[in-house]
Scaffold this motif. Sequence first.
Motif, PDB file in Angstrom:
ATOM      1  N   HIS A 272       0.926  -1.259   0.026  1.00 11.88           N
ATOM      2  CA  HIS A 272       0.072  -0.032   0.028  1.00 11.88           C
ATOM      3  C   HIS A 272       0.958   1.273   0.088  1.00 11.88           C
ATOM      4  O   HIS A 272       1.525   1.301   1.093  1.00 11.88           O
ATOM      5  N   PRO A 273       0.847   2.025  -1.073  1.00 11.30           N
ATOM      6  CA  PRO A 273       1.580   3.254  -0.993  1.00 11.30           C
ATOM      7  C   PRO A 273       1.077   4.423   0.090  1.00 11.30           C
ATOM      8  O   PRO A 273      -0.084   4.778  -0.403  1.00 11.30           O
ATOM      9  N   HIS A 274       1.994   4.925   0.502  1.00 14.55           N
ATOM     10  CA  HIS A 274       1.330   6.078   1.426  1.00 14.55           C
ATOM     11  C   HIS A 274       1.949   7.313   0.768  1.00 14.55           C
ATOM     12  O   HIS A 274       3.191   7.399   0.338  1.00 14.55           O
ATOM     13  N   PRO A 275       1.174   8.451   0.457  1.00  8.19           N
ATOM     14  CA  PRO A 275       1.622   9.343  -0.142  1.00  8.19           C
ATOM     15  C   PRO A 275       2.329  10.327   0.789  1.00  8.19           C
ATOM     16  O   PRO A 275       2.293  10.235   2.234  1.00  8.19           O
ATOM     17  N   LEU A 276       3.316  11.274   0.197  1.00  5.34           N
ATOM     18  CA  LEU A 276       4.102  12.130   0.957  1.00  5.34           C
ATOM     19  C   LEU A 276       3.196  12.842   1.785  1.00  5.34           C
ATOM     20  O   LEU A 276       3.583  13.178   3.097  1.00  5.34           O
ATOM     21  N   SER A 277       2.080  13.476   1.655  1.00  2.33           N
ATOM     22  CA  SER A 277       1.373  14.022   2.411  1.00  2.33           C
ATOM     23  C   SER A 277       0.675  13.472   3.511  1.00  2.33           C
ATOM     24  O   SER A 277       0.133  13.976   4.642  1.00  2.33           O
ATOM     25  N   SER A 278       0.698  12.192   3.676  1.00  4.93           N
ATOM     26  CA  SER A 278       0.111  11.469   4.735  1.00  4.93           C
ATOM     27  C   SER A 278       1.156  11.521   6.022  1.00  4.93           C
ATOM     28  O   SER A 278       0.653  10.967   7.139  1.00  4.93           O
ATOM     29  N   PHE A 279       2.354  12.045   5.678  1.00  3.03           N
ATOM     30  CA  PHE A 279       3.428  11.822   6.879  1.00  3.03           C
ATOM     31  C   PHE A 279       3.381  13.213   7.555  1.00  3.03           C
ATOM     32  O   PHE A 279       3.376  14.231   6.892  1.00  3.03           O
ATOM     33  N   THR A 280       3.281  13.074   8.877  1.00  2.00           N
ATOM     34  CA  THR A 280       3.055  14.329   9.605  1.00  2.00           C
ATOM     35  C   THR A 280       4.085  15.486   9.478  1.00  2.00           C
ATOM     36  O   THR A 280       3.989  16.701   9.146  1.00  2.00           O
ATOM     37  N   ASN A 281       5.413  15.032   9.407  1.00  2.00           N
ATOM     38  CA  ASN A 281       6.634  15.848   9.261  1.00  2.00           C
ATOM     39  C   ASN A 281       7.197  15.753   7.600  1.00  2.00           C
ATOM     40  O   ASN A 281       8.217  16.156   7.600  1.00  2.00           O
ATOM     41  N   GLY A 282       6.198  15.372   6.849  1.00  2.29           N
ATOM     42  CA  GLY A 282       6.757  15.469   5.390  1.00  2.29           C
ATOM     43  C   GLY A 282       7.962  14.527   5.300  1.00  2.29           C
ATOM     44  O   GLY A 282       8.178  13.409   5.662  1.00  2.29           O
ATOM     45  N   ILE A 283       8.704  15.565   4.594  1.00  4.97           N
ATOM     46  CA  ILE A 283       9.905  14.785   3.813  1.00  4.97           C
ATOM     47  C   ILE A 283      10.962  14.225   4.970  1.00  4.97           C
ATOM     48  O   ILE A 283      11.707  13.295   4.835  1.00  4.97           O
ATOM     49  N   SER A 284      10.940  15.089   6.252  1.00  3.54           N
ATOM     50  CA  SER A 284      11.842  14.284   7.332  1.00  3.54           C
ATOM     51  C   SER A 284      11.392  13.113   7.688  1.00  3.54           C
ATOM     52  O   SER A 284      12.309  12.360   8.184  1.00  3.54           O
ATOM     53  N   ASP A 285       9.976  12.866   7.685  1.00  2.00           N
ATOM     54  CA  ASP A 285       9.557  11.424   8.031  1.00  2.00           C
ATOM     55  C   ASP A 285      10.021  10.446   7.178  1.00  2.00           C
ATOM     56  O   ASP A 285       9.913   9.245   7.334  1.00  2.00           O
ATOM     57  N   VAL A 286      10.227  10.692   5.796  1.00  2.00           N
ATOM     58  CA  VAL A 286      10.554   9.593   4.921  1.00  2.00           C
ATOM     59  C   VAL A 286      12.349   9.435   4.501  1.00  2.00           C
ATOM     60  O   VAL A 286      12.589   8.792   3.513  1.00  2.00           O
ATOM     61  N   SER A 287      12.978  10.541   5.098  1.00  2.00           N
ATOM     62  CA  SER A 287      14.325  10.177   4.976  1.00  2.00           C
ATOM     63  C   SER A 287      15.295   9.855   6.112  1.00  2.00           C
ATOM     64  O   SER A 287      14.788  10.153   7.143  1.00  2.00           O
ATOM     65  N   ASN A 288      16.335   9.440   5.626  1.00  2.00           N
ATOM     66  CA  ASN A 288      17.246   9.124   6.849  1.00  2.00           C
ATOM     67  C   ASN A 288      18.419  10.081   6.851  1.00  2.00           C
ATOM     68  O   ASN A 288      18.928  10.353   5.729  1.00  2.00           O
TER      69      ASN A 288
END
Length: 164
Positions: free
Chosen positions: A19-35
């Motif tokens: 199930h793909p989660h869009p970037l907009s579904s992450f509370t902190n946006g780009i910082s939530d999807v990056s290490n």
Amino acid sequence: MSQDLWAALQQASSKPRPHPHPLSSFTNGISDVSNSDGETTNKYDLLCPRIGCGSVIIRQGVAKLKKRESIKMEPSDITPNPLLTPMPDSPEQSHWWLITPSPMEFENIGFSRPVESLSLSPSGKKLKLLACAECDLGPLGWSEEGGTEFWLACSRVGYRSSGA
């Protein structure tokens, strides 16, 4: 084709799709999807954003996060696909996933022919557009004709995450 092989092929295709989660579904946006371990990379697998497809495009940790000028990926006379987030106009900045040094880094991606009707890349070369190789949804990103850098728009891919 043997019946056992046919049964195995059918069973493999009946597995649930990610199930793909869009970037907009992450509370902190780009910082939530990056290490941020030295160089900032993708924390999750990048997926086709189409619900029902969810094909893995890039595995986690392969793409590098970059902020750069937005690139026009659709001709102005065509309505963008409603499944894809509109890109800001150049020279606005946006976040991109950079994949190098070859297309072999991808799990699943399709390339267009060089596109004549769009603006050229920042270096003046023709663009090739990137799309899901399984369902053809795109453009998800771009590369220069003959280039070794492949750019996926962070807002146009899905993320495999259980926390979103």
